[in-house]
Motif scaffolding. Structure first.
Motif, PDB file in Angstrom:
ATOM      1  N   UNK A  56      81.790  93.579   3.923  1.00  0.00           N
ATOM      2  CA  UNK A  56      82.154  92.888   2.683  1.00  0.00           C
ATOM      3  C   UNK A  56      83.629  93.053   2.364  1.00  0.00           C
ATOM      4  N   UNK A  57      84.268  94.088   2.912  1.00  0.00           N
ATOM      5  CA  UNK A  57      85.706  94.235   2.712  1.00  0.00           C
ATOM      6  C   UNK A  57      86.482  93.164   3.459  1.00  0.00           C
ATOM      7  N   UNK A  58      86.133  92.966   4.732  1.00  0.00           N
ATOM      8  CA  UNK A  58      86.769  91.911   5.522  1.00  0.00           C
ATOM      9  C   UNK A  58      86.440  90.547   4.927  1.00  0.00           C
ATOM     10  N   UNK A  59      85.192  90.394   4.470  1.00  0.00           N
ATOM     11  CA  UNK A  59      84.801  89.127   3.859  1.00  0.00           C
ATOM     12  C   UNK A  59      85.610  88.824   2.612  1.00  0.00           C
ATOM     13  N   UNK A  60      85.907  89.852   1.826  1.00  0.00           N
ATOM     14  CA  UNK A  60      86.696  89.656   0.606  1.00  0.00           C
ATOM     15  C   UNK A  60      88.118  89.218   0.943  1.00  0.00           C
ATOM     16  N   UNK A  61      88.719  89.874   1.934  1.00  0.00           N
ATOM     17  CA  UNK A  61      90.080  89.495   2.345  1.00  0.00           C
ATOM     18  C   UNK A  61      90.100  88.058   2.846  1.00  0.00           C
ATOM     19  N   UNK A  62      89.112  87.715   3.677  1.00  0.00           N
ATOM     20  CA  UNK A  62      89.052  86.353   4.214  1.00  0.00           C
ATOM     21  C   UNK A  62      88.856  85.342   3.090  1.00  0.00           C
ATOM     22  N   UNK A  63      88.018  85.691   2.103  1.00  0.00           N
ATOM     23  CA  UNK A  63      87.770  84.779   0.993  1.00  0.00           C
ATOM     24  C   UNK A  63      89.039  84.549   0.178  1.00  0.00           C
ATOM     25  N   UNK A  64      89.800  85.618  -0.056  1.00  0.00           N
ATOM     26  CA  UNK A  64      91.047  85.477  -0.822  1.00  0.00           C
ATOM     27  C   UNK A  64      92.026  84.571  -0.086  1.00  0.00           C
ATOM     28  N   UNK A  65      92.153  84.750   1.223  1.00  0.00           N
ATOM     29  CA  UNK A  65      93.061  83.916   2.015  1.00  0.00           C
ATOM     30  C   UNK A  65      92.625  82.455   1.975  1.00  0.00           C
ATOM     31  N   UNK A  66      91.319  82.231   2.144  1.00  0.00           N
ATOM     32  CA  UNK A  66      90.814  80.860   2.139  1.00  0.00           C
ATOM     33  C   UNK A  66      90.950  80.210   0.768  1.00  0.00           C
ATOM     34  N   UNK A  67      90.738  80.985  -0.285  1.00  0.00           N
ATOM     35  CA  UNK A  67      90.895  80.421  -1.632  1.00  0.00           C
ATOM     36  C   UNK A  67      92.353  80.081  -1.911  1.00  0.00           C
ATOM     37  N   UNK A  68      93.276  80.867  -1.357  1.00  0.00           N
ATOM     38  CA  UNK A  68      94.690  80.540  -1.483  1.00  0.00           C
ATOM     39  C   UNK A  68      94.966  79.209  -0.795  1.00  0.00           C
ATOM     40  N   UNK A  69      94.311  79.011   0.353  1.00  0.00           N
ATOM     41  CA  UNK A  69      94.451  77.734   1.054  1.00  0.00           C
ATOM     42  C   UNK A  69      93.883  76.584   0.243  1.00  0.00           C
ATOM     43  N   UNK A  70      92.798  76.835  -0.465  1.00  0.00           N
ATOM     44  CA  UNK A  70      92.203  75.804  -1.319  1.00  0.00           C
ATOM     45  C   UNK A  70      93.166  75.412  -2.453  1.00  0.00           C
ATOM     46  N   UNK A  71      93.832  76.420  -3.004  1.00  0.00           N
ATOM     47  CA  UNK A  71      94.824  76.135  -4.051  1.00  0.00           C
ATOM     48  C   UNK A  71      95.967  75.283  -3.496  1.00  0.00           C
ATOM     49  N   UNK A  72      96.347  75.590  -2.277  1.00  0.00           N
ATOM     50  CA  UNK A  72      97.413  74.807  -1.633  1.00  0.00           C
ATOM     51  C   UNK A  72      96.970  73.357  -1.436  1.00  0.00           C
ATOM     52  N   UNK A  73      95.705  73.168  -1.026  1.00  0.00           N
ATOM     53  CA  UNK A  73      95.186  71.813  -0.865  1.00  0.00           C
ATOM     54  C   UNK A  73      95.237  71.048  -2.178  1.00  0.00           C
ATOM     55  N   UNK A  74      94.852  71.733  -3.268  1.00  0.00           N
ATOM     56  CA  UNK A  74      94.884  71.086  -4.571  1.00  0.00           C
ATOM     57  C   UNK A  74      96.294  70.703  -4.973  1.00  0.00           C
ATOM     58  N   UNK A  75      97.244  71.614  -4.729  1.00  0.00           N
ATOM     59  CA  UNK A  75      98.633  71.335  -5.083  1.00  0.00           C
ATOM     60  C   UNK A  75      99.226  70.242  -4.214  1.00  0.00           C
ATOM     61  N   UNK A  76      98.679  70.084  -2.998  1.00  0.00           N
ATOM     62  CA  UNK A  76      99.193  69.086  -2.068  1.00  0.00           C
ATOM     63  C   UNK A  76      98.597  67.700  -2.311  1.00  0.00           C
ATOM     64  N   UNK A  77      97.793  67.580  -3.347  1.00  0.00           N
ATOM     65  CA  UNK A  77      97.250  66.267  -3.682  1.00  0.00           C
ATOM     66  C   UNK A  77      95.834  66.036  -3.218  1.00  0.00           C
ATOM     67  N   UNK A  78      95.123  67.099  -2.863  1.00  0.00           N
ATOM     68  CA  UNK A  78      93.727  66.966  -2.422  1.00  0.00           C
ATOM     69  C   UNK A  78      92.836  67.892  -3.256  1.00  0.00           C
TER      70      UNK A  78
END
Length: 232
Positions: free
Chosen positions: A12-34
């Motif tokens: 769950x520690x690795x999963x949490x780190x991966x989730x944070x990275x992926x959610x950051x990517x989701x924020x980037x997608x939103x800011x990029x117009x998606x």
């Protein structure tokens, strides 16, 4: 109270780190117009992480009030109850009654001691990874057994708990060595991702309080109680 077991820190520690990275990517997608893609992927990431964390949950449990009663060593469904003629794991030597519990991937997977237990022996068995519901899994699958002298009320008796891997479960966690005393209801290990747990008790000294098909909760559901004549 609900916590996460320390036995799953890596997962769950690795999963949490991966989730944070992926959610950051989701924020980037939103800011990029998606924004739709970002929100959709974000929801999937959160759900997957929560599912992973839920597998390693360690809920608090209320022990049976009567000290002569033994609590279930695991969550799950009772698959079988029967006698074993020659069960030899010191100090256990002879006939035993076995209660087999099947744990699905949805169950809590930490294991708990049914009674106070002075661990005297520990044995690892290499084996196969049959489905935990397979009739031969108890004798053919990878397993870890701890045995010792237990105490319920004022009565002492031999007791053993066996953790058995399943088709999906490939990791038994049991950081307990002979010489250690486990408290009643103490979490002492877990089996990761689907499995089977077996409790072994002396024949003719206990009344079994569960039946095949019953759902049980580790550390809480009464599975057996010392007979009155044994308590004297």
């Amino acid at each position: 109270m609900m916590t996460l077991t320390k036995y799953g820190i890596r997962e769950w520690g690795v999963g949490l780190v991966a989730a944070v990275v992926l959610l950051a990517g989701c924020c980037w997608l939103g800011a990029a117009g998606h924004p739709g893609w970002g929100a959709g992927v974000g929801v999937v990431v959160v759900v997957l992480f929560l599912a992973l964390a839920a597998f390693f949950r360690n809920p608090s449990r209320r022990l049976p009030e009567d000290p002569r009663q033994l609590a279930s060593p695991a969550d799950g469904v009772v698959r079988d109850i029967g006698e074993v003629e020659d069960f030899n794991f010191p100090p256990f030597n002879g006939r035993a009654v076995r209660i087999g519990i099947f744990l699905s991937v949805l169950n809590v997977h930490v294991n708990r001691t049914p009674a106070e237990l002075e661990v005297e022996s520990k044995y690892y068995r290499e084996g196969e990874f049959l489905d935990a519901r397979h009739p031969e899994c108890a004798v053919r699958n990878e397993a870890m057994t701890i045995a010792g002298t237990a105490k319920a009320g004022d009565v002492r008796f031999p007791l053993a708990i066996r953790q058995i891997s399943g088709k999906i479960a490939r990791k038994i966690v049991c950081p307990v060595d002979p010489g250690r005393t486990l408290r009643r209801g103490e979490v002492y290990g877990m089996i990761k991702f689907g499995s089977r747990t077996e409790l072994y008790l002396p024949v003719d000294r206990f009344d079994i309080k569960v039946g095949i098909g019953d759902k049980v909760r580790g550390g809480e559901t009464v599975v057996a109680a010392i007979r009155q004549e044994s308590a004297k």
